[in-house]
Scaffold this motif. Structure first.
Motif, short mmCIF file in Angstrom:
data_model
loop_
_atom_site.label_atom_id
_atom_site.label_comp_id
_atom_site.label_asym_id
_atom_site.label_seq_id
_atom_site.Cartn_x
_atom_site.Cartn_y
_atom_site.Cartn_z
N VAL A 1 0.83 -1.20 0.00
CA VAL A 1 0.00 0.00 0.00
C VAL A 1 0.87 1.26 0.00
O VAL A 1 0.55 2.26 -0.65
CB VAL A 1 -0.97 -0.01 1.21
N TRP B 1 1.62 2.33 -3.49
CA TRP B 1 0.57 2.74 -4.41
C TRP B 1 0.67 4.25 -4.65
O TRP B 1 0.72 5.04 -3.70
CB TRP B 1 -0.80 2.45 -3.83
N LEU C 1 -8.02 2.14 5.60
CA LEU C 1 -7.37 2.79 4.47
C LEU C 1 -8.24 3.92 3.92
O LEU C 1 -9.45 3.76 3.79
CB LEU C 1 -7.12 1.75 3.38
N ASP C 2 -7.61 5.03 3.59
CA ASP C 2 -8.32 6.16 2.99
C ASP C 2 -8.31 5.99 1.48
O ASP C 2 -7.27 6.10 0.83
CB ASP C 2 -7.62 7.47 3.38
N TYR C 3 -9.47 5.68 0.90
CA TYR C 3 -9.53 5.48 -0.55
C TYR C 3 -10.92 5.86 -1.06
O TYR C 3 -11.89 5.96 -0.30
CB TYR C 3 -9.20 4.04 -0.92
N ARG D 1 -6.32 5.48 -3.95
CA ARG D 1 -5.89 5.90 -2.63
C ARG D 1 -5.69 7.41 -2.58
O ARG D 1 -5.08 7.99 -3.49
CB ARG D 1 -4.57 5.20 -2.28
#
Length: 410
Positions: free
Chosen positions: A121, A124, A381-383, A409
């Motif tokens: 991650v 990304w 997760l911030d997405y 993301r």
């Protein structure tokens, strides 16, 4: 229900056309938990429910040897795999897996998976789309190879992940996916057989107690080692199911997208709720449609006669969506698993029974642990989820969101 002597039309093509709905549809028309049909040229009886699962997993009733169709053996399990054995041979071989899947070892695998997730991650690029299904498969490939002791360079991860996914993706079809699966399995069996040979000849080090070490040194009940190809098959039967958890990780993301109100509770850190969420993902979303075996003798289940040698199908998808067992089965509700003890024959996404002695997948506890760990990472997760085709076609076996679940993301 029609008599056994009534002519039955082969349903193989209908199965290919209807997918997960095929066996539930047959049972619905028969208005019961059992239905007669014909599949792959064989007379078959389809059963459903906890009592049916208990009946199915009794080795005095059903044997698995010879019941797994050749196309499934050469894609999903491999020839000579533990899944194809019965009785003492099955229990002896299965001890490999139960010994390797201890609580401590599963925890180690979970740590490898979360570390691989965090590293992936972090790489990304911001505001660039990634396909979660593909990314999760590579994360799990890295983790499982580290765990079983298979040396794997970073440049090899994507190729092995694609092959492991292909083996699973091709078991439910006779088309191009099937042939890709066969090629992937053949390629990876050769690769791992060579590894086993190097370990046995002392040309390759293997950590003591690792899966590579244990399987290379394994002896059957007669004291014979596995041939290197069968040893490779069993190594793949550790690698492949772990990589297949990418299906459930993708389904978890799909559930969080459809029901975002679940996010705060998952973020709260309640282990019980995270586990309940994982169980509901495995119940609600489809994976295997059914499992099969052969009647070892003339049998009767709920006044249904099952002649010796008949193909017996246990309807996994139908049972996981049975309103008698799961009220409002097409409502996604993790709370149904809070405070509920799950019987060995109730929730059956990977089969039923006791994984230590029967044919239930010994890696089911591993699946639950990995799904819990990665769902926890996912919810933190911030997405964003761009517009895409998130349909999950029930005619496709195994199915998944058409897009693979694309996320961006922030």
């Amino acid at each position: 229900m029609p008599s056994h002597s009534a002519p039955l039309v082969d349903n193989t093509l209908l199965l290919a056309a209807e997918g997960y709905g095929w066996l539930p549809n047959r049972r619905r028309r028969a208005e019961g938990y059992a239905v007669r049909t014909r599949l792959l040229g064989q007379r078959a009886v389809g059963l459903c429910g906890p009592d049916a699962a208990r009946f199915f997993y009794d080795e005095q009733h059903i044997r698995r040897h010879g019941a797994i169709p050749g196309p499934v053996q050469v894609t999903l399990f491999g020839r000579g795999a533990v899944h194809t054995l019965d009785g003492a041979d099955h229990r002896h071989r299965k001890a490999i897996f139960t010994s390797l899947l201890s609580t401590d070892e599963i925890a180690n695998l979970g740590r490898y998976a979360t570390a691989a997730w965090d590293e992936t991650v972090a790489r990304w690029p911001a505001w660039q789309p990634v396909v979660l299904f593909d990314e999760a498969s590579r994360v799990l490939t890295r983790a499982v190879c580290q765990w079983v002791g298979v040396p794997l360079a970073g440049s090899e991860v994507a190729g092995l992940a694609a092959d492991a996914v292909a083996m699973v993706d091709g078991f439910g079809t006779f088309g191009p996916r099937h042939w890709r699966a066969r090629q992937a399995r053949s390629r990876r069996e050769r690769w791992l057989a060579e590894l086993v040979d190097r370990v046995r000849e002392g040309r390759q080090a293997a950590d003591a107690g690792s899966a590579v070490d244990v399987i290379a040194r394994y002896r059957d009940a007669d004291g014979r080692p596995l041939d290197s190809r069968t040893a490779a098959v069993e190594l793949l039967n550790l690698v492949r199911p772990v990589v297949a958890v990418c299906w459930y990780v993708t389904f978890a993301a799909h559930a969080l997208h459809r029901w975002p109100e679940l996010r705060p509770r998952l973020r709260s850190g309640s282990a019980d709720y995270v586990t309940a969420f994982g169980h509901e993902v495995r119940r609600f979303y489809p994976f295997a449609p059914f499992v099969a075996g052969h009647a070892v003798r003339d049998l009767t289940w709920r006044d249904v006669s099952i002649p010796a040698g008949s193909l017996v199908l246990l309807d996994l998808y139908g049972q996981n969506h049975d309103p008698q067992l799961w009220p409002d089965p097409y409502v996604f509700d993790p709370e149904r698993f809070l405070g509920r003890e799950i019987g060995a024959f109730d929730l059956v996404p990977q089969g039923g029974g006791d994984p230590r002695t029967g044919h239930r997948c010994p890696g089911e506890t591993t699946t639950v642990a990995l799904l819990n760990a990665l769902a926890g990472r996912l919810v933190g997760l911030d997405y964003e989820v761009p517009e895409q085709d998130l349909d999950i076609p029930l005619r496709r076996v195994p199915t998944r969101p058409r897009s693979g679940f694309v996320l961006v993301r922030g």
